[in-house]
Motif scaffolding. Structure first.
Motif, PDB file in Angstrom:
ATOM      1  N   ARG A 270       2.917   6.038 -62.328  1.00 50.75           N
ATOM      2  CA  ARG A 270       4.307   6.066 -62.924  1.00 50.75           C
ATOM      3  C   ARG A 270       4.947   6.917 -61.856  1.00 50.75           C
ATOM      4  N   LEU A 271       4.316   7.812 -61.245  1.00 54.71           N
ATOM      5  CA  LEU A 271       5.046   8.708 -60.291  1.00 54.71           C
ATOM      6  C   LEU A 271       5.552   7.858 -59.155  1.00 54.71           C
ATOM      7  N   ASN A 272       4.779   7.128 -58.728  1.00 58.16           N
ATOM      8  CA  ASN A 272       5.105   6.138 -57.782  1.00 58.16           C
ATOM      9  C   ASN A 272       6.227   5.186 -57.978  1.00 58.16           C
ATOM     10  N   ASP A 273       6.276   4.747 -59.133  1.00 58.86           N
ATOM     11  CA  ASP A 273       7.282   3.660 -59.887  1.00 58.86           C
ATOM     12  C   ASP A 273       8.608   4.415 -59.899  1.00 58.86           C
ATOM     13  N   PHE A 274       8.354   5.950 -60.255  1.00 58.77           N
ATOM     14  CA  PHE A 274       9.395   6.925 -60.220  1.00 58.77           C
ATOM     15  C   PHE A 274      10.067   6.904 -58.883  1.00 58.77           C
TER      16      PHE A 274
ATOM     17  N   GLN B 112      15.923   3.956 -55.108  1.00 58.68           N
ATOM     18  CA  GLN B 112      17.148   2.869 -55.588  1.00 58.68           C
ATOM     19  C   GLN B 112      18.276   3.902 -55.978  1.00 58.68           C
ATOM     20  N   PHE B 113      18.075   4.611 -56.822  1.00 57.80           N
ATOM     21  CA  PHE B 113      19.208   5.445 -57.526  1.00 57.80           C
ATOM     22  C   PHE B 113      19.664   6.349 -56.463  1.00 57.80           C
ATOM     23  N   SER B 114      18.948   6.823 -55.230  1.00 57.82           N
ATOM     24  CA  SER B 114      19.573   7.498 -54.390  1.00 57.82           C
ATOM     25  C   SER B 114      20.600   6.486 -53.369  1.00 57.82           C
TER      26      SER B 114
ATOM     27  N   ARG C   9      26.313   4.782 -52.461  1.00 57.05           N
ATOM     28  CA  ARG C   9      27.249   3.827 -52.456  1.00 57.05           C
ATOM     29  C   ARG C   9      28.554   4.296 -53.517  1.00 57.05           C
ATOM     30  N   PHE C  10      28.028   4.958 -54.636  1.00 54.63           N
ATOM     31  CA  PHE C  10      28.824   5.454 -55.424  1.00 54.63           C
ATOM     32  C   PHE C  10      29.841   6.640 -54.741  1.00 54.63           C
ATOM     33  N   ASN C  11      29.038   7.124 -53.842  1.00 59.69           N
ATOM     34  CA  ASN C  11      29.839   8.391 -53.426  1.00 59.69           C
ATOM     35  C   ASN C  11      31.041   7.919 -52.465  1.00 59.69           C
ATOM     36  N   THR C  12      30.479   6.763 -51.709  1.00 65.34           N
ATOM     37  CA  THR C  12      31.454   6.063 -50.651  1.00 65.34           C
ATOM     38  C   THR C  12      32.498   5.394 -51.169  1.00 65.34           C
ATOM     39  N   ASP C  13      32.195   4.813 -52.553  1.00 67.16           N
ATOM     40  CA  ASP C  13      33.527   4.124 -53.338  1.00 67.16           C
ATOM     41  C   ASP C  13      34.249   5.332 -53.862  1.00 67.16           C
ATOM     42  N   LEU C  14      33.586   6.312 -54.406  1.00 69.88           N
ATOM     43  CA  LEU C  14      34.451   7.381 -54.708  1.00 69.88           C
ATOM     44  C   LEU C  14      35.432   8.009 -53.682  1.00 69.88           C
TER      45      LEU C  14
END
Length: 581
Positions: A524-528, A534-536, A541-546
């Motif tokens: 589960r840690l590897n999956d995390f 991906q979240f990073s 991307r969100f920061n760039t769009d922001l």
């Protein structure tokens, strides 16, 4: 004036009461200042008086013990002495002479000394240690410590333990302790000192006898049991201790004419014990004295009497000698001596040997006096002339050299009678045979001495084995005790090991479960980690769009502001036109 100070223990009960009455009757510090003289310190009286009154008030209004006065803060030896001198009405410049008789280290003349002497236990057997307790008090009942007391005894030895020193003798000097007492040990050892094992074995045997018995016959069973214990092979320590006491009393215990009289009354050994507190100047005068008579019950002679009964058994030796003489096959003396030696054989201990030999001699004398009438004339003459001398040499392990010499002499006599009947032609041959017989007799005598030496060596080895057996028994008891302790500890260890094994199995199961859960957690840690990557990326991307959004918002705001300005300008122009029109 000598610098000598009084202590509460130096005052008698009457003197202490006078000092307490003096202090309890005081009404003010000024009164105490006036009544107590402090040489060279005129300003101390009021303060000391007030301190005494405060201490008296704290105790409920009066002093009840002279020790309470000495315990007051800042009342040291000098102040306490000055208070006592004033209360007792002594002249301050001469109180030492009045109180101590002129010598500051002597015994107070007003109190004197009383010396008492006590002995425990009151009734004791010969050989048992007794405790001697001294008590030194003054006439007021106060214990006196550090008093030198000289003690002497007319019987036995005194033992005094002073620290790591052992002081022993018929006269010793002891010092009283803090309670005014001192203890010594009074011993009655035989002429040869006993070892610790011998003393312990003797005390154990005597401890089973009632010292209050009126006469030896009342303790017949106990004395016989002590004799049976003495005869056992493994009772080496007791046997050697008893033998020493019997040896010292050999004349009275063994060579007595009437042994039965020792069963009717206890013989006693008495001694005088005297204790003196001597003059300190060694002038020979006694300041106090105590005298006591010590009595020990002498068990040796009665015990030997009952030992003789035990050794004699059911049938007296005299009757056995008479019965053997009637069934003799010709060698009467040899048979009788063998019977006497059998009576002594196997008797362990010197006392048993001495008693047995005395019984043999007595039985042989009686047999010669009345039991030889049944023998033929020739045998009777030989018994009367030879048996008594031969029996005197009989021992527990040998028949004596007399028997061999008598047999050899008889054989030679027969050979000489035969030689007288032979012709002269055979005389030389007979002479050779006689010399051969003499040589063989000499060789036999040498071998006999060797056998006796070997018997003594065997007996010495047996005694050594007995001692080692006693040591082995002691060590075996110690081992048995230690093994029991080990067994208990091993059972505890086994129980704890079983508990540990159960807990370990539970831990193993839990560890397997933990291992599987740890693997699942790793997956589960590897999956995390993947999702976190991906979240990073999404966050970036969100920061760039922001940031782009912020720029567009700023541009939009600028445009809105421009539109607002233009709009206001237009409105203002229209309003102006309307006004003019």
């Amino acid at each position: 004036m000598p610098i000598v100070y009084l202590q509460p223990s130096d005052l008698s009960a009457v003197q202490a009461a006078r000092v307490l009455a003096f202090l309890n009757s005081a009404t003010s510090a000024a009164q105490l200042d006036r009544d107590i003289e402090f040489p060279g310190e005129p300003d101390i009286g009021l303060r000391l008086g007030q301190r005494l009154l405060d201490a008296r008030a704290a105790l409920g209004g009066q002093f009840t013990d002279i020790v309470q006065v000495r315990a007051i803060r800042l009342i040291g030896p000098e102040r306490f002495t000055e208070i006592c001198v004033a209360a007792l009405g002594l002249e301050p410049t001469r109180w030492v002479e009045l109180f101590y008789g002129g010598d500051p280290y002597a015994t107070p003349t007003e109190t004197g000394l009383a010396l008492t002497l006590a002995l425990h236990p009151q009734d004791a057997w010969l050989g048992e240690p007794r405790t001697l307790r001294l008590q030194v008090n003054d006439h007021g009942g106060t214990p006196r410590a550090g008093v030198a007391v000289t003690v002497q005894t007319s019987i036995g030895r005194l033992v005094y333990l002073y620290g790591f020193r052992r002081i022993e003798g018929q006269a010793v000097t002891v010092l009283t302790g803090g309670d005014g007492s001192a203890e010594l040990e009074l011993l009655t050892p035989p002429s040869e000192p006993l070892t610790e094992n011998q003393q312990a074995a003797l005390e154990t045997a005597l401890g089973g006898l009632d010292a209050q018995a009126a006469h030896p016959l009342a303790l017949e069973a106990g004395l016989r049991a002590m004799a049976d214990t003495y005869l056992r092979d493994r009772s080496y320590s007791l046997r050697s201790a008893v033998d020493l006491y019997v040896r010292d009393a050999h004349g009275a215990a063994i060579d007595t004419i009437s042994r039965a009289r020792w069963k009717l009354a206890w013989p006693v050994d008495s001694g005088l014990i005297q204790a003196d507190v001597l003059d300190a100047e060694d002038r020979g005068s006694s300041l106090a004295r105590a005298v006591r008579t010590a009595t020990w019950i002498d068990w040796v002679e009665p015990w030997v009497s009952f030992l003789a009964d035990v050794l004699e058994g059911g049938t007296p030796l005299e009757q056995d000698l008479a019965a053997r003489a009637q069934t003799g096959d010709g060698a009467v003396i040899d048979d009788l001596l063998n019977l006497a030696q059998t009576h002594l054989a196997g008797r362990a201990g010197r006392a048993a040997e001495w008693v047995g030999k005395r019984q043999v001699e007595t039985a042989v004398d009686r047999f010669i006096g009345s039991g030889v009438d049944v023998l033929p004339a020739a045998a009777r003459d030989a018994v009367v002339s030879q048996l008594g001398v031969a029996a005197a040499e009989v021992g527990p392990r040998t028949l004596g050299s007399y028997t061999l010499s008598a047999a050899t002499r008889q054989d030679l006599g027969q050979r000489i009678d035969t030689v007288a009947q032979l012709n002269l032609a055979e005389f030389e041959h007979i002479g050779v045979l006689a010399r051969e017989v003499e040589a063989r007799a000499s060789a036999v005598d040498t071998q006999l001495r060797q056998v006796q030496e070997l018997a003594q060596a065997v007996n010495h080895d047996r005694l050594a084995i007995d001692a080692r057996v006693d040591s082995f028994d002691t060590r075996y008891q110690s081992f048995d005790s230690r093994y029991a302790s080990f067994d208990t500890r091993y059972s505890s260890f086994d129980s704890r090991y079983s508990s540990f094994d159960t807990r370990y199995a539970s831990f193993d199961t839990r560890y397997a479960d933990f291992d599987s859960r740890s693997t699942l957690i790793g997956t589960r840690l590897n999956d995390f980690d993947v999702r976190y990557g991906q979240f990073s990326t999404d966050v970036s991307r969100f920061n760039t769009d922001l940031a782009t959004f912020d720029q567009n918002r700023v541009t939009l705001n600028t445009r809105i502001d421009s539109v607002d300005t233009n709009l206001r300008n237009v409105v203002s122009a229209n309003n102006l036109r309307l006004t003019r029109g």
